[in-house]
Scaffold this motif. Structure first.
Motif, PDB file in Angstrom:
ATOM      1  N   PRO A   1       0.806  -1.226   0.000  1.00  0.00           N
ATOM      2  CA  PRO A   1       0.000   0.000   0.000  1.00  0.00           C
ATOM      3  C   PRO A   1       0.842   1.281   0.000  1.00  0.00           C
ATOM      4  O   PRO A   1       0.429   2.278  -0.595  1.00  0.00           O
ATOM      5  N   VAL A   2       1.992   1.254   0.665  1.00  0.00           N
ATOM      6  CA  VAL A   2       2.788   2.482   0.713  1.00  0.00           C
ATOM      7  C   VAL A   2       3.418   2.775  -0.649  1.00  0.00           C
ATOM      8  O   VAL A   2       3.396   3.920  -1.125  1.00  0.00           O
ATOM      9  N   ALA A   3       3.954   1.743  -1.283  1.00  0.00           N
ATOM     10  CA  ALA A   3       4.523   1.935  -2.624  1.00  0.00           C
ATOM     11  C   ALA A   3       3.431   2.390  -3.592  1.00  0.00           C
ATOM     12  O   ALA A   3       3.632   3.307  -4.387  1.00  0.00           O
ATOM     13  N   ARG A   4       2.259   1.760  -3.481  1.00  0.00           N
ATOM     14  CA  ARG A   4       1.141   2.155  -4.331  1.00  0.00           C
ATOM     15  C   ARG A   4       0.780   3.618  -4.087  1.00  0.00           C
ATOM     16  O   ARG A   4       0.605   4.409  -5.006  1.00  0.00           O
ATOM     17  N   TRP A   5       0.676   3.964  -2.793  1.00  0.00           N
ATOM     18  CA  TRP A   5       0.339   5.350  -2.453  1.00  0.00           C
ATOM     19  C   TRP A   5       1.367   6.322  -3.032  1.00  0.00           C
ATOM     20  O   TRP A   5       1.014   7.336  -3.617  1.00  0.00           O
ATOM     21  N   ARG A   6       2.638   6.015  -2.855  1.00  0.00           N
ATOM     22  CA  ARG A   6       3.690   6.926  -3.335  1.00  0.00           C
ATOM     23  C   ARG A   6       3.592   7.174  -4.831  1.00  0.00           C
ATOM     24  O   ARG A   6       3.676   8.304  -5.293  1.00  0.00           O
TER      25      ARG A   6
END
Lengths: 214, 214
Positions: free
Chosen positions: A84-89
């Protein structure tokens, strides 16, 4: 990669009109913009505009729709990322680039949301608007769901999802208010700006450590 | 403590007019607001308004000035604090409370800044505006200087001062766009909201650890 207006509007004379109209709506708002203004800024006749669009309301709705369509296209490549964090970034970076590079369209979206919120639409506009607003809400939900997952994974820390999401968009959208192109600006300069915006938003969400560059 | 309009405008009928006008400017912007609208929303005659103000431009300038005056008053008690982070926290909290509790005035300030930026002021308005904008810039500089000190002390981490300051205000000011009072809302609810806003802004500046409550 960011797709521009040309990739989203097949006919180039339609795209010209939408670009001119977006700039007018950005500068003067909806009420104060007339078809005459749009024609004048294009150096075209009103007739040419009426050949493509029935009314100012139609043009406005189309600018809004194309603005959102470009945003959806920009985040599309990253939506399936599992972290989720990579996606968010990646999504946040693509979104910030959109706010900078298609600013007149995005400001028009914002004008539309404000009109909707204060009920300043005519009955006929209301159903068209309801669809557009829903289109935008669904876009926002893609981020919102990512925030939920990122909080569950322990990467984001915030109490109130709605407020966190709101403040995140406030930061990510903010270039539509303060960005103006500088002479000699390069793509790298724009990406650098977008990165600073994403960093501030990421930190605001209580992101654990400094992000790497998407 | 937040001082209200009454503390800043001696004569209560003037304060009534300014409050009604601020709401009109917030809802409709400058151009679409007429003295008639202000009179109507007050249930007063135009004559009563002209007894206090010469023109719409005068009322607008006064709403802007009072809005900023209230902000200056709200941060005043904290400006002399020596620790930059503690000073920032208190000022940011007072500022966020202002954005919530005097929203129509603050939205009018924002309308004024937008008009100024796009040059949509008449020649006569320009000198009045220049002063108001400077009044607001100086207010912003109080925060900006605090950011500089906080970065020097190692408490804030950001590369670009202007962007950091811009994004900080974007977050702190954002309640003027999304806040609306809820039924039964208490002072504690408002403070809780302001705290969330301050937390996001603080984190965005790269603030070292979670802030304590001011």
């Amino acid at each position: 990669m960011t797709l521009g207006v040309r990739e989203h509007v097949q006919e180039s004379s339609r795209a010209d009109i939408l670009e001119a109209a977006a700039s007018c709506f950005m500068e003067r708002g909806y009420t104060e913009t007339s078809i005459d203004d749009v024609a004048r800024s294009l150096g075209a006749t009103k007739g040419r505009i009426y050949h493509h669009f029935r009314s100012k309301a139609d043009i406005f709705a189309e600018v809004f729709r194309v603005g959102m369509e470009m945003n959806y296209a920009a985040i599309e490549p990253y939506r399936a990322m599992s972290d989720p964090v990579a996606r968010w970034r990646h999504m946040a970076f693509a979104h910030a680039i959109q706010m900078i590079t298609t600013k007149p369209f995005q400001r028009t979206v914002w004008v539309g949301v404000k009109m909707h919120l204060r009920g300043a639409t005519t009955p006929e506009q209301r159903s068209v608007f309801a669809e557009l607003i829903e289109y935008r809400t669904n876009y926002g939900n893609v981020f919102r769901e990512t925030l939920v997952e990122g909080r569950e994974s322990g990467d984001f820390r915030f109490d109130d999802l709605s407020i966190a999401n709101q403040l995140m968009f406030v930061v990510l959208n903010s270039p539509i208010f303060w960005y103006s192109p500088r002479v000699g600006e390069t793509r790298a300069d724009i990406e650098d700006l977008a990165r600073k915006v994403v960093t501030a938003a990421y930190r605001g969400l209580g992101g654990k450590e400094e992000q790497s560059t998407p």
